[in-house]
Each structure stands twice: as structure tokens, then as C-alpha cells.
Design an enzyme around this catalytic site. Structure first.
Site, short mmCIF file in Angstrom:
data_model
loop_
_atom_site.label_atom_id
_atom_site.label_comp_id
_atom_site.label_asym_id
_atom_site.label_seq_id
_atom_site.Cartn_x
_atom_site.Cartn_y
_atom_site.Cartn_z
N GLU A 1 -26.21 -35.17 -32.80
CA GLU A 1 -25.77 -34.16 -31.84
C GLU A 1 -25.94 -32.75 -32.38
O GLU A 1 -26.17 -31.82 -31.62
CB GLU A 1 -24.30 -34.41 -31.46
CG GLU A 1 -23.73 -33.32 -30.56
CD GLU A 1 -22.49 -33.77 -29.81
OE1 GLU A 1 -21.71 -32.89 -29.42
OE2 GLU A 1 -22.32 -34.98 -29.59
N ASP B 1 -21.80 -37.30 -30.75
CA ASP B 1 -20.37 -37.39 -31.05
C ASP B 1 -19.76 -38.57 -30.29
O ASP B 1 -20.26 -38.97 -29.23
CB ASP B 1 -19.66 -36.10 -30.65
CG ASP B 1 -19.80 -35.01 -31.71
OD1 ASP B 1 -20.33 -35.32 -32.79
OD2 ASP B 1 -19.39 -33.87 -31.46
N ARG C 1 -11.67 -33.76 -31.28
CA ARG C 1 -11.52 -33.71 -29.82
C ARG C 1 -10.97 -35.03 -29.30
O ARG C 1 -11.61 -35.75 -28.54
CB ARG C 1 -12.86 -33.37 -29.17
CG ARG C 1 -13.39 -32.00 -29.58
CD ARG C 1 -14.83 -31.80 -29.15
NE ARG C 1 -15.36 -30.55 -29.65
CZ ARG C 1 -15.58 -29.46 -28.91
NH1 ARG C 1 -15.26 -29.46 -27.64
NH2 ARG C 1 -16.07 -28.36 -29.44
#
Length: 695
Positions: free
Chosen positions: A7, A109, A331
Site C-alpha cells: 500500500e 493495509d 485504524r
């Protein structure tokens, strides 16, 4: 040849370090027979709405097509995506490498957007005709990377993640592009010049702040009284609070004593009286270790203790993960930990001694054999809680924000390896001349995991511990039911009801996550309680930043407040757009798509129906927006020489210059120079309207 597509460059470098770098080229790293390359975020972006509107639509001076009612709603029959301006060179590099590869390893991710980020270019640009494996890893330290490389899975197992991300992106585009244009045009018809950006998550979030601000500003404090008495028992003195009977005279509908005369009479009648202990209970209690931290948890703590914004917290957590490799993927909306990682504890604790030597005594006190309830596979979602890694980093290289947040994450991890907190809870009830009093107190018998937080513990206190307002913060003497006590003195305590606190960035992200608390309808509340709120842990900070950038929200110290423009926009929007219920319903549908049980097309059909309905309603009538620039007045004196419509005096490009333009633009493009505040009608300038390229 295996081609790893990461990514971002940092992930590519971490993978290459484990595979063993043998060479390097422009935009890629050689690792024996493997090649590691990278993207940098989403390389493709959705096409501009102008792509889907009429080719001959008039354009403004900046080349963009002018917004018109007749172009709405904009619903693409075939969605188009274009490479970002800065992405083409790297996409060309990856395309050439893809052509040579036998197998692709997707290293986005571990979430929806990370899945789509690699899947989409591979499908749309490269052909998607090769076997693809999925690398799924939540940290960048060498142990985690190696573990991820050793457990590659078929990328097809994650197709739902990409579909959910793509559906979310398209839904947000439909709502944002259509409703923002429709309501902005409605405001223009009402004489207001304001860009009213509407968002599936953004608008309900703004509505939360507007409602809270108005509740605070309309709040009227209600004075009420409490009664606290000092008692003497043979074992010692203590304080207790009065509890009114249900039929007590002087209570309001909320059960508060608001009659001052009644309060004074009670104080006078109780002082000096003899009381009796009607109940004395003493029982040991425990409080389990707190869970590790989700991104929302970190945001709330950092906002409360350090005043950090949600964007600062996200960026800091990202740098701890990506740059320093000291913490796991940030996240995350989950605070639980996978049981498979419990065995990593000794290595992580040992690594922490070098990273945070000032906490060495706490680290030595941690027992890696203690397994808290945080380790629970049944509670794990796509991610797990944020924890330290085994990376042997140098904390001196961290900035102040990184050190502060890293310290929080470390302490919550250490708390998992300390015993449960134990305390002795004592509850006492008394009767004095028929009036009831109560008191309670706690005596800590084992501090346990609270040692991990030191004196300034950032965790919440136990239920049952007093805050000084209910006579709970005291040590009670040993008593038994039936004992006599003397009421030495009763005192009236005057209080006022308090309004709710203003939102901070931390509490607003928490409210977005726990949106069910702000909904009255019981069915909707239940549905929302079972969901994940509005937005995601990865997007909430950016949504708040966007609301501030648009001048819908503003900072006021640590608090967030709604602006006049923000409030006026909320007032102009229908309930279905600003309510969190619809957004949460769609989040549930997206989750079903992610898990493979939802239908992406059915989701999009619902979105299109909503858009058509709301655009039709917005296209009717007009609205005036407070806090917005008002449209310039059309002159009733000076008329355009070409079409006889009124002229508008506008500011020129240079300071303190003006010109006159026809109010019939874009149909009429005539303009006139300004001469002493009047248009020079003899010098009309007729511009040719621009048209779409190729039209």
C-alpha cells in the site's frame, strides 16, 4: 516471479527486509526471485461529475461546468476512475512488473480501503488475470511481518472487503456530489452564496454538534438542595447523604428537592437527633484490567489529557506504526487482542525496556503469565487493539506527541499483565427520625493493574467509588446493623443542574462511535447499538477536519462549536439527510457486504432511490442560509444592452476595481467596465461561452 504490491513504501521496505533485499530499481526492490513494489494511497480516483453531465453544458471561467438543476441527479451508468495526477509514473512501473509476474501478493493495509486500494488498479488497469495471494498484517516490526509472510491466503477470501469499500465510495460520491449541488443551488435561489457540502457521515456528525450547542444555549439551570449530615458512631465519625422518600414534599418531577423552606426545615429537625444503622454491608469487589486501546479510545484520552485534535492523534498513531514501527496498526475500532499474540508478551515486554527505560520497574512488575479478558478471539474484528511491538526502537527519536501517545499505549498494554484491582466496598444505610441517609466507601486491598498508570491514572475509576459529591470518598468505621449513631449536624447543600458539556474532538469521535445514545426511537436505538456507529475509526478524524475547513465547525479552546453557517445548513436539510439512522443502516449493509453476505447492487439501488427522491425535493423552492455571503443585488436601473436583464456590480481581479456583469449569465455573457460606480453600457464585452471538449 512473485510480485508484492504494498500500500505504501514503508510497508514495501518492511517486507523486503524480511525477504532479503538483493537489488533495487526505480519504484521497486528486488529480493531474489521476488519483486516488492508499492503504491502510495489510492492511485485511482473517481471521475469528476462533469464527466457524466451533458457535453454542451456551459462552463465557468475556470473550465468547470456550471451547476444546473437539469443535470441532477448525476448517477453514472458506468463508473469511471482515473489515475491521480501524481500516480501515473508509479502505475506504469507496477504495470510492467505485473506483466512479468507469475503470482501477485496483495500487501494493502488490513482493512476495506487497503483491500480496494490494490484490487482496483489490478482489476481495472492490469487485467486481473493472475493468481493473487493476500498478505494481512497489523504491524511492521520484523516478527509481525515474518508471521504475515508465512501465512499468505487466497485474495478471493477478502473480496467482500473491496466490494464494501467500493460501495461506500460510490455511495459517498452520489450523496456528496448530488445533494451538495442540489442544496447549494437551492441556497443560491434564496440569495445565499454558500457551498453546502452534504456528506453521508459528515452531515449527521455536524448535526450532533448543532443539537448539543443549542441544548447548552437553551439550558436553564434549576436550583435544588441536598442534605449531608455528620454522624458519630462509637467506631468513629463519618458523613452520609439524605435520600428523599417518593412522596417527599418539595420535590420536582425529576425527584430533586427544590423547595428551600422544606430543606431548611429538614436540616433543623435532623441536627442532634439519634439515628440507627438499618443496613451495613461490606463485601470484597474486583475490577478487571481495562481493554487495550482502539483508535477512538486513544483519541478520547489524548483529547482529554493533552488537548490533541483527532487529526493529530491519527497522524501520531500512524507515525508510531509506520515510521517508528513501535505500535500495531492504528485504524482499528476493536480494543480486544487475539489469543495467538498472548505468547508474544515476554518478547514485547523485553523490547519495551529498551524503548521506555523510565518504565523499567513497571515492566519488571508485569507478569506475562496473567491473561486478562482482553485476549478474546470471539471479539476480534478485522483488526485488534493498538499495542506495542517487539521493535527495539529509540524513544528519544519521538516527538512530544508521539511520546505521550506511545506512553498511553504502553501503559494499557502493561496493565494486562498485572492482577485485577481489589477493594473492599462498604455500604451503610441509616434512619434518623424516619428520614433515610446512606454512605459508602472503598478500601483498596490490592492496587493490581492500577499500578501501571501510577498516581495520574488515565483510566476511569470503579463504579461505586465516590467523587466527593455523594459522601463516598471516605473510610467508614466498622459498624453493624442496629447500631446507634448520633446526627451531629445536618447541612443544606445547594446545587444547580448543569448543561451537558460541549463536544471536544475526542468526545465527538466517541459520540460517532456510540451514536445510539443520541437517538430516541427505541427500534433505531437498538439497531444502532448493535452496529459500529457512523464513520469508521479511520475516517472520523478527517470528517471533523473537513467540517472545520468548511467553516461548519470551529475550535473554541478544547471544545468544538457549530458556526452560524453550520447551524443554518443543518436547518436547511431534511431529517433523512442529517439523521444518523440512515447512515448507520448503510454501515450495517456495508458490513454484510464485507463479510460476504450482502449484495452490493442492492445497496447501490437503495442509494440511487434516496438520491432521486432528495434531489427532487431540493430542486423545489429556495432557502436563505445565515452566515453565508449573500448574492449580489441585481440592478433595477442598469440593464444589459444585449438581453435587457439587470446588471450586477462585481469585484475585479485587481484590488479596488469593479466591473458589471449580466445577471443572465451563462446564457448571456455580456460585461461592462465600471465608470464611477456606473456601467459603461457603450463598451459591452461579449465573451464566447466555453463548451465541453470534443462537443
Amino acid at each position: 516471479m512473485r510480485l508484492f504490491i504494498a500500500e505504501k513504501p514503508s510497508v514495501a521496505k518492511a517486507i523486503a527486509a524480511e525477504l532479503g533485499q538483493t537489488g533495487k530499481g526505480r519504484g521497486y526492490i528486488e529480493c531474489g526471485s521476488d519483486i516488492v513494489t508499492w503504491f502510495f494511497g489510492h492511485m485511482l480516483e473517481q471521475a469528476d461529475p462533469d464527466t457524466y453531465t451533458a457535453a454542451d453544458a456551459p462552463r465557468a471561467e475556470n473550465g468547470k461546468k456550471i451547476w444546473r438543476i437539469e443535470d441532477l441527479p448525476i448517477i453514472p451508468e458506468e463508473w469511471q476512475y482515473n489515475p491521480r495526477d501524481d500516480a501515473q509514473e508509479q502505475l506504469d512501473i507496477v504495470a510492467k512488473l505485473y506483466a512479468k509476474a507469475d503470482q501477485i501478493v496483495h500487501a494493502g493495509d488490513p482493512d476495506r480501503e487497503g483491500q480496494l486500494l490494490v484490487d482496483q488498479p489490478v482489476r481495472l488497469l492490469f487485467g486481473n488475470n493472475k493468481p493473487v495471494m493476500r498478505y494481512w498484517c497489523s504491524a511492521l516490526d520484523s516478527v509481525s511481518v515474518r508471521r504475515g509472510l508465512d501465512s499468505l491466503k487466497d485474495n478471493k477470501a477478502y473480496a467482500g472487503f473491496a466490494d464494501a469499500a467500493e460501495a461506500r465510495g460510490r455511495a459517498d460520491w452520489l450523496i456528496g456530489m448530488n445533494l451538495s449541488r442540489a442544496f447549494t443551488l437551492r441556497a443560491i435561489r434564496g440569495g445565499s452564496r454558500a457551498l453546502l457540502t452534504v456528506g453521508r457521515v459528515q452531515t449527521p456528525t455536524l448535526n450532533l454538534v448543532v443539537m448539543r450547542d443549542r441544548l447548552i444555549e437553551g439550558f436553564k439551570a434549576i436550583p435544588f438542595h441536598g442534605i449531608r449530615a455528620a454522624f458519630k458512631h462509637e467506631g468513629g465519625q463519618f458523613l452520609a447523604d439524605w435520600r428523599p422518600h417518593e412522596d417527599q414534599e418539595g420535590l420536582d418531577e425529576e425527584g430533586r428537592l427544590t423547595n428551600t423552606a422544606v430543606a431548611d426545615a429538614l436540616v433543623k429537625s435532623l441536627s442532634g437527633q439519634t439515628g440507627k444503622i438499618t443496613s451495613y454491608k461490606q463485601e470484597p469487589k474486583t475490577k478487571a484490567q481495562p481493554k487495550s486501546l482502539s483508535l477512538t479510545d486513544v483519541t478520547v484520552l489524548a483529547s482529554k489529557h493533552f488537548g490533541y485534535s483527532a487529526a493529530t492523534v491519527l497522524a501520531t498513531c500512524q507515525s508510531l506504526y509506520e515510521t517508528h514501527k513501535l505500535t500495531s496498526y492504528p485504524r482499528t475500532d476493536c480494543a480486544y487482542l487475539p489469543e495467538s499474540q498472548f505468547a508474544d508478551a515476554p518478547a514485547i515486554l523485553e523490547a519495551l525496556k529498551g524503548v521506555v527505560p523510565e518504565l523499567e520497574s513497571l515492566i519488571d512488575g508485569a507478569n506475562p503469565k496473567i491473561k486478562s479478558k482482553t485476549w478474546n478471539d470471539t471479539k476480534i474484528t478485522a483488526h485488534h487493539g493498538i499495542i506495542p511491538t517487539v521493535q527495539a526502537g529509540d524513544a528519544s527519536k519521538l516527538c512530544s506527541e508521539e511520546r505521550a501517545i506511545h506512553n498511553l499505549i504502553v501503559r494499557y498494554y502493561l496493565a494486562q499483565f498485572y492482577p485485577v484491582h481489589e477493594y473492599l466496598n462498604t455500604a451503610v444505610e441509616l434512619d434518623v427520625s424516619g428520614e433515610q441517609f446512606f454512605a459508602h466507601g472503598n478500601v483498596v486491598t490490592k492496587n493490581g493493574w492500577k499500578d501501571a498508570f501510577g498516581v495520574d491514572a488515565s483510566n476511569d475509576s470503579e463504579e461505586g467509588e465516590g467523587d466527593g459529591e455523594d459522601a463516598g470518598s471516605q473510610s467508614l468505621p466498622s459498624m453493624k446493623t442496629g447500631d446507634q449513631t448520633a446526627c451531629l449536624k445536618a447541612m443544606r447543600r445547594d446545587s444547580k443542574t448543569k448543561p451537558p458539556a460541549r463536544f471536544t474532538e475526542g468526545s465527538l469521535t466517541q459520540a460517532m462511535e456510540n451514536i445510539h445514545k443520541y437517538v430516541d426511537d427505541k427500534e433505531h436505538k437498538k439497531m444502532l447499538r448493535d452496529g459500529d456507529g457512523i464513520g469508521t475509526s479511520a475516517t472520523r478524524a478527517s470528517i471533523i477536519e473537513e467540517l472545520k475547513r468548511r467553516n461548519f465547525l470551529a475550535d473554541k479552546g478544547k471544545a468544538l462549536v457549530s458556526t452560524e453557517l453550520g447551524r443554518s445548513m443543518i436547518d436547511a436539510l431534511p431529517e433523512v439527510v442529517k439523521s444518523p439512522v440512515l447512515t448507520a443502516m448503510y454501515e450495517r449493509m456495508l458490513l454484510a457486504i464485507e463479510q460476504g453476505g450482502g449484495d452490493m447492487q442492492a445497496f447501490m439501488d437503495k442509494q440511487e432511490t434516496l438520491i432521486r427522491d432528495q434531489v427532487a425535493k431540493a430542486n423545489q423552492g429556495a432557502v436563505k442560509i445565515a452566515g453565508a455571503k449573500q448574492a449580489p443585488k441585481v440592478s433595477t436601473i442598469y440593464k444589459c444592452s444585449q438581453c435587457q436583464k439587470g446588471l450586477i456590480r462585481r469585484d475585479g481581479k485587481k484590488p479596488n476595481t469593479h466591473f458589471w456583469a449580466c445577471s443572465g449569465y451563462p446564457t448571456c455573457t455580456a460585461s461592462y467596465p465600471d465608470f464611477k460606480g456606473k456601467p459603461n453600457l457603450a463598451k459591452a464585452n461579449i465573451a464566447k461561452p466555453a463548451v465541453a471538449k470534443g462537443a
